[in-house]
Design an enzyme around this catalytic site. Structure first.
Site, PDB file in Angstrom:
ATOM      1  N   SER A  51       0.809  -1.212   0.000  1.00  0.00           N
ATOM      2  CA  SER A  51       0.000   0.000   0.000  1.00  0.00           C
ATOM      3  C   SER A  51       0.848   1.271   0.000  1.00  0.00           C
ATOM      4  O   SER A  51       1.642   1.493  -0.910  1.00  0.00           O
ATOM      5  CB  SER A  51      -0.958  -0.060   1.196  1.00  0.00           C
ATOM      6  OG  SER A  51      -1.925   0.938   1.138  1.00  0.00           O
TER       7      SER A  51
ATOM      8  N   ASP B 101      11.472   4.732  -9.179  1.00  0.00           N
ATOM      9  CA  ASP B 101      11.279   5.335 -10.504  1.00  0.00           C
ATOM     10  C   ASP B 101      12.253   6.480 -10.760  1.00  0.00           C
ATOM     11  O   ASP B 101      12.748   6.651 -11.879  1.00  0.00           O
ATOM     12  CB  ASP B 101       9.847   5.836 -10.650  1.00  0.00           C
ATOM     13  CG  ASP B 101       8.879   4.733 -11.048  1.00  0.00           C
ATOM     14  OD1 ASP B 101       9.308   3.560 -11.097  1.00  0.00           O
ATOM     15  OD2 ASP B 101       7.698   5.025 -11.300  1.00  0.00           O
TER      16      ASP B 101
ATOM     17  N   LYS C   9      -0.220  -4.281  -3.546  1.00  0.00           N
ATOM     18  CA  LYS C   9      -1.533  -3.678  -3.302  1.00  0.00           C
ATOM     19  C   LYS C   9      -1.552  -2.303  -3.962  1.00  0.00           C
ATOM     20  O   LYS C   9      -1.182  -1.313  -3.366  1.00  0.00           O
ATOM     21  CB  LYS C   9      -1.818  -3.559  -1.810  1.00  0.00           C
ATOM     22  CG  LYS C   9      -3.203  -2.993  -1.524  1.00  0.00           C
ATOM     23  CD  LYS C   9      -3.455  -2.890  -0.037  1.00  0.00           C
ATOM     24  CE  LYS C   9      -4.854  -2.339   0.215  1.00  0.00           C
ATOM     25  NZ  LYS C   9      -4.989  -0.958  -0.268  1.00  0.00           N
TER      26      LYS C   9
END
Length: 504
Positions: free
Chosen positions: A294, A305, A319
């Protein structure tokens, strides 16, 4: 190595007794009338007939509970659920570190979970529970072989209640202790300074005050400065989305996209960093595992990233959806999935998780591996005490490290543990019973049934026989020298070393 699952050599998982569900909060509007009202009328009519005429004389509460749970289960969404008033209080309290329990953390190592931490001043401390105690029974019920989460749920309970634990201490001594459960108010993160001026921060959950707690730690370290930072998100089930966005702002410049949410109609909402990136530029490693979920995945995904951190450990939970908490007029709340989220590069990780940059499936090695990544050019060493059984990784003792074994005068080493400690990535394939070994500039395939290894297309014998005591695959010392590892003469201590340059 667990040859059936192909995942780990040994099972080890930390789960706090304040285990909580993972979610991201999001505001929503009340439900609209129309088709919903007509459907509700049918449900009400059926409920009325069943209550009045069914031979079982069901209570109204029983029927309501069944109707709600049946409706939500029919969605096939494990994250959408009804929270009772008590469940809602427990849920929101656990997000903020406010929970009822006894104040220990458990390690799942079958057949019995072990205590790995006793919180200072907690009921467990006063009851005399110690680290490394094994939990044998809870309220008289044997817990050997049960999943760790089930044991956690048995020990948890409302404040003021009592739980009777049978614990097994080292040496085989069994003790029975009675512990009073209390409300615990814990910080949502822990921190310490490791050798080498390396900061270590373990975020337990993403609560409303977590970003401020982290800011205070970073400000404390700023005057002296730190050479590197390890952010531990293992077993972190998530929490508030905004907490993840705020924390990302400590490591990324202002105005950077952290996450995008996409609702069922395709509408997107972007969340950006703001404020001062006080930790930007500090070498950063993030520890993740299969329980990182989460909001923890939101933060880890954004840092990955932007290449602002190296992710070390195992694949995360996966999730990638957002829940809203909707208070109900009758009490309690509905936790409902309302959107998916994407990382800054547009990746959806729902069901797949984040792949780490360096795979380390042995839990005991994940923190040492993180420290290695902060010094990528330094030699990587493992030292086995052939008499005492201790293991040193990077010059420090590694609790939970598997010892070397001597058979007929030959030394055998735990395959995955040794290779991962040296920086190799290891993957088991059940089909063909193969072990894939990978490091920069060097790849090998171990043929378990043939006792051979293929390097650069050339298959050659191992010089010994693989064997698996207690489920962990051991290989002869000759395999490691074949892989380019420098090995000292095996006397009382056996030292293995691999320099990153030697792998090229």
């Amino acid at each position: 190595m667990d040859m059936k699952s192909g995942v780990v050599f040994m099972f080890k998982r930390l789960v706090p007794l304040c285990l909580i569900l993972s979610l991201l909060f999001w505001p929503v509007l009340p439900a609209a009338a129309g088709d919903v009202d007509r459907g509700a009328s049918t449900v009400k009519e059926i409920m009325d007939y069943v209550h009045r005429y069914h031979i079982g004389k069901p209570e109204v509460g029983q029927l309501v509970d069944g109707a709600v749970r049946g409706m939500l289960e029919n969605l096939g969404d494990p994250y959408t659920e009804y929270l009772s008033p008590e469940g809602l209080d427990q849920f929101t309290g656990s997000l903020e570190g406010e929970m009822a329990g006894i104040g220990v953390e458990l390690e799942g190592w079958p057949p019995y979970p072990a205590v790995v931490k006793v919180m200072p001043g907690s009921p467990a401390t006063r009851a005399g529970i110690r680290e490394k105690d094994r939990i044998i029974r809870v309220d008289g019920q044997e817990v050997g072989g049960l999943p760790l989460q089930q044991v956690v749920e048995k020990i948890r309970g409302p404040a003021g209640s009592r739980v009777v634990l049978t614990i097994r201490r080292s040496g085989g001594q069994d003790l029975t202790v009675e512990v009073n459960r209390e409300n615990l108010n814990l910080p949502t993160l822990e921190w310490q300074m490791l050798p080498g001026n390396t900061g270590y921060i373990n975020i337990r959950t993403f609560g409303s005050r977590t970003a401020e707690e982290l800011k205070a730690v970073l400000e404390k370290w700023q005057p002296a400065g730190i050479s590197g930072l390890i952010l531990d998100l293992r077993s972190d089930p998530g929490g508030y989305l905004q907490a993840a966005v705020d924390i990302a702002g400590y490591f990324l410049p202002a105005g950077q996209l952290v996450v995008t949410t996409v609702d069922r109609d395709g509408r997107k909402e972007n969340y950006y960093t703001a404020g001062r990136a006080m930790a930007a530029g500090i070498p950063l490693v993030v520890l993740v595992d299969g329980m990182t979920a989460s909001a923890a995945e939101v933060l880890a995904g954004a840092l990955q990233d932007y290449k602002a951190a190296v992710l070390v450990g195992d694949r995360t939970y996966g999730k990638g959806v957002v829940q809203a908490i909707i208070p109900l007029e009758a009490g309690g709340a509905l936790k409902i999935t309302v959107a998916r989220y994407l990382t800054p590069r547009g990746r959806s990780i729902d069901g797949s998780g984040l792949a780490p940059d360096r795979w380390v499936l042995t839990p005991a090695l994940q923190l040492p591996a993180a420290r290695q990544e902060l010094h990528p050019g330094a030699p990587r060493t493992v030292i086995f005490d052939l008499k005492g059984g201790a293991v040193m990784v990077g010059g420090e003792e590694c609790p939970g490290g598997l010892p070397a074994q001597v058979r007929s005068g030959d030394v055998y080493l735990p395959l995955r543990f040794t290779l991962e400690a040296l920086g190799f990535q290891v993957r088991w394939q059940e089909e063909g019973r193969l072990v894939f070994i990978d490091a920069p500039g060097r790849k090998a395939v171990l043929h378990v049934d043939r006792n051979t290894v293929t390097i650069n297309g050339l298959e050659q014998p191992l010089g010994g026989t693989l064997y698996s005591p207690a489920g962990s695959l051991y290989a002869p010392l000759s395999l490691f020298t074949t892989l380019g590892v420098t090995v000292s003469p095996p006397e009382e201590h056996l030292k293995l070393e691999l320099s990153p340059g030697k792998q090229e």
